[in-house]
Write a protein that holds these residues in place. Structure first.
Motif, mmCIF file in Angstrom:
data_model
loop_
_atom_site.group_PDB
_atom_site.id
_atom_site.type_symbol
_atom_site.label_atom_id
_atom_site.label_comp_id
_atom_site.label_asym_id
_atom_site.label_seq_id
_atom_site.Cartn_x
_atom_site.Cartn_y
_atom_site.Cartn_z
ATOM 1 N N GLU B 46 0.834 -1.207 0.000
ATOM 2 C CA GLU B 46 0.000 0.000 0.000
ATOM 3 C C GLU B 46 0.871 1.260 0.000
ATOM 4 O OE1 GLU B 46 -3.645 1.829 2.730
ATOM 5 O OE2 GLU B 46 -2.840 -0.169 3.174
ATOM 6 N N VAL B 47 1.906 1.245 0.821
ATOM 7 C CA VAL B 47 2.814 2.396 0.899
ATOM 8 C C VAL B 47 3.517 2.624 -0.444
ATOM 9 C CG1 VAL B 47 4.907 3.282 2.017
ATOM 10 C CG2 VAL B 47 3.109 2.201 3.388
ATOM 11 N N LEU B 48 3.802 1.529 -1.146
ATOM 12 C CA LEU B 48 4.450 1.645 -2.462
ATOM 13 C C LEU B 48 3.440 1.974 -3.562
ATOM 14 C CD1 LEU B 48 6.900 -1.422 -2.317
ATOM 15 C CD2 LEU B 48 7.443 0.991 -1.883
ATOM 16 N N GLN B 49 2.176 2.149 -3.154
ATOM 17 C CA GLN B 49 1.074 2.440 -4.073
ATOM 18 C C GLN B 49 0.866 1.353 -5.124
ATOM 19 O OE1 GLN B 49 2.455 6.579 -4.839
ATOM 20 N NE2 GLN B 49 0.471 7.181 -4.002
ATOM 21 N N TRP B 50 1.108 0.117 -4.671
ATOM 22 C CA TRP B 50 0.774 -1.037 -5.501
ATOM 23 C C TRP B 50 -0.676 -1.399 -5.208
ATOM 24 C CZ3 TRP B 50 5.361 -5.079 -5.077
ATOM 25 C CH2 TRP B 50 6.479 -4.528 -5.716
ATOM 26 N N ASP B 51 -1.264 -2.178 -6.104
ATOM 27 C CA ASP B 51 -2.631 -2.613 -5.814
ATOM 28 C C ASP B 51 -2.673 -4.000 -5.189
ATOM 29 O OD1 ASP B 51 -1.865 -3.879 -8.065
ATOM 30 O OD2 ASP B 51 -3.336 -2.953 -9.394
ATOM 31 N N LYS B 52 -1.529 -4.460 -4.677
ATOM 32 C CA LYS B 52 -1.547 -5.728 -3.939
ATOM 33 C C LYS B 52 -0.738 -5.579 -2.651
ATOM 34 C CE LYS B 52 2.513 -7.437 -6.289
ATOM 35 N NZ LYS B 52 3.203 -8.345 -7.146
ATOM 36 N N LYS B 53 -1.101 -6.392 -1.679
ATOM 37 C CA LYS B 53 -0.334 -6.410 -0.438
ATOM 38 C C LYS B 53 0.904 -7.278 -0.611
ATOM 39 C CE LYS B 53 -4.012 -5.362 2.775
ATOM 40 N NZ LYS B 53 -4.673 -5.666 4.052
ATOM 41 N N VAL B 54 1.960 -6.962 0.152
ATOM 42 C CA VAL B 54 3.141 -7.822 0.076
ATOM 43 C C VAL B 54 3.334 -8.601 1.373
ATOM 44 C CG1 VAL B 54 4.261 -6.300 -1.603
ATOM 45 C CG2 VAL B 54 4.766 -6.023 0.823
ATOM 46 N N GLY B 55 2.474 -8.363 2.348
ATOM 47 C CA GLY B 55 2.559 -9.152 3.581
ATOM 48 C C GLY B 55 3.607 -8.661 4.566
ATOM 49 N N VAL B 56 4.099 -7.448 4.354
ATOM 50 C CA VAL B 56 5.063 -6.857 5.292
ATOM 51 C C VAL B 56 4.477 -5.548 5.799
ATOM 52 C CG1 VAL B 56 7.360 -5.830 5.542
ATOM 53 C CG2 VAL B 56 7.055 -7.881 4.126
#
Lengths: 337, 337
Positions: B46-56
């Motif tokens: 979310e912080v990277l403004q991606w539309d997927k979570k990375v689990g961190v």
């Protein structure tokens, strides 16, 4: 305290190395070796065609182990032959004297590629006698391997590396022009190349394999080759007259494949009248391209050998490659650390 | 086995580092830190403004020591501030977690220059906890220091080194354009620069001192400075409208003197509309000149940080500089050795 240096081999490159070592106050040239009867027994100054003596007699290389020991030589700068099998006994003598070695032997730059068993023997012997052995030069050793590897440091992705070296063969010494086959017919060139009687450049595969190792990859395969370039008009150098249709230079190449695609490509154009430049292009993220105005070959090889002295003196024992030492650079004043 | 990585600081460069780490299979991003309330507690994706979570989940940096320990982090990629005194407590927490550190902090590239006492403290602490700490980036870290030093390897004599970096400020991100003072009046620029409220480039002296160290010399003195470049016609970037007479960029420089003469000169031109290139000229024997088509700054800094991971993981403990590690290069697949 100056470092005690020996120069092993007094051909064009070895003589240049000797001159450059003699110019420095932080290096002490204490021994020199050759096999030529017209050089052995003479003062090194005379062999270098200086008009002054330097107080070092050129010794026959068969005596090198004893002479190196007696003169407390710290490091041997070795420049005799291209192929490791030819220089192997010379290296053994130097190692047994407990001197470190830097050699211009092209195949010693990355000896595991062409001579894996001999490389292992040298590595074991070097470790036993606690000395370091490095092969280097401008090429192989820098333009086609160390420098492209260094330039990839700015890339998050590397898709292809393409390095080109282009040089004007007419500006090089006689022995260079001869080993590149100038003025031969194409048939003569190909026959002599196949028989190993002219070599042109050696080390395409060594450079590619070393570059791949630096990047942490295993290539599928490496191919290398050299083909004659042919004069389209009469050409002349200080040593050769080249008629139309005769060999005016060579195009040599090495290609390293990764997953079936060209990943590393290095090309050498050495021809009478060619523009002098080097170019390194990295396709990747970001793409990167650097181009030079050419690097004078002989003096740059002498420089590489001398400049690696502090790196080799402070390296761990064994047979090492450029990728095992801290990044290369000139040294203005010697500091061992 | 993938290496466990943490990203410390999620500004423009830290975010880019995080994205590039997440793209790689040989690196395992297991922790991320920031101080901004709008980032802490959110998924890194979310912080990277991606539309997927990375689990961190992004953690507050005050908790970094515990989080790093709990996640068995091998190495921290740190990108928060330029000045060592600001990042010192952050580094201490990372070191105490026993993770290695690579930081983009410009003054950490060669911390003995500007912060000798703090550098000694970090070095001692790093050795105590058996971790390695390195500052790097495209500049300082490569273009003005590592690369010019590397290129001198082909020279038997070095009389002067001149490196120029020229870049088009309009192609850079907002925060870059802001810290270079675009659209300010000359008076405003000079006042803010003097007060440290705009920094432009930091690290001229660090680069020069590191380059001199690589060459084994002690310079008489180093001077550095930055002056505004002024628009001669109206200019426009995505973020600023620049009128005639307003600041359109900067010219920065560092000069290292040896025996009273300019020995190292580095110059940065960062201005709206400038041609993008780097050029490194070495006056010496032989003279050498290389020129690039420019190196994209942010991605190259992210690359330098990530590419140095295997070098740092296999380096001896302590606070090290680029000149202490084997020559830099990208790594396609991680091999620790």
């Amino acid at each position: 305290m100056p470092v005690n240096v020996a120069v092993y081999g007094l051909g064009p490159i070895g003589s240049l190395i000797a001159k450059k070592v003699l110019e420095r106050e932080d290096l002490n040239l204490v021994a020199a070796f050759d096999i030529a009867p017209e050089k052995v027994g003479k003062d090194l100054g005379e062999v270098l065609q200086w008009d002054k003596k330097v107080g070092v007699l050129v010794e026959h290389d068969i005596n090198s182990e004893t002479v190196l020991k007696n003169n407390n030589v710290d490091i041997v700068l070795h420049s005799t032959s291209t192929y490791l099998d030819k220089i192997y006994p010379q290296l053994v003598r130097c190692i047994k004297s407990t001197a470190d070695i830097i050699s211009t032997s092209e195949t010693l730059c990355n000896p595991w590629y062409r001579y894996p068993e001999m490389a292992t023997l040298i590595d074991e012997l070097a470790k036993k006698y606690c000395v370091t052995v490095l092969g280097t030069g401008v090429n192989p050793g820098f333009i086609f391997d160390t420098l492209p590897a260094t330039l990839t440091a700015c890339c998050t992705k590397v898709e292809k590396i393409h390095a080109i070296r282009s040089l004007d063969a007419s500006k090089r010494r006689f022995s260079f022009q001869k080993k590149y086959g100038l003025s031969l017919s194409v048939n003569e060139f190909n026959e002599l190349l196949n028989r190993g009687q002219i070599t042109a450049h050696v080390g395409y595969a060594e450079s590619i394999d070393m570059l791949a190792t630096a990047l942490g990859i295993k290539l599928d395969r490496i191919v290398e080759g050299q083909e004659p370039l042919v004069a389209e008009r009469p050409l002349k150098t200080d040593y050769f007259n080249i008629s139309v249709g005769q060999v005016s230079g060579i195009h040599g190449y090495g290609i390293g494949y990764l997953n079936g695609k060209e990943f590393i490509k290095i090309e050498l154009f050495a021809e009478v009248g060619r523009e002098e430049f080097e170019e390194i292009r990295i396709e990747g993220e970001p793409p990167i391209a650097w181009r030079s105005c050419g690097t004078a070959g002989d003096i740059a090889t002498a420089a590489m050998v001398i400049n690696m002295i502090p790196k080799v003196l402070s390296s761990k024992p064994g047979l090492i490659r450029m990728l095992d030492i801290p990044f290369p650079s000139a040294f203005i004043k010697l500091k061992i650390g």
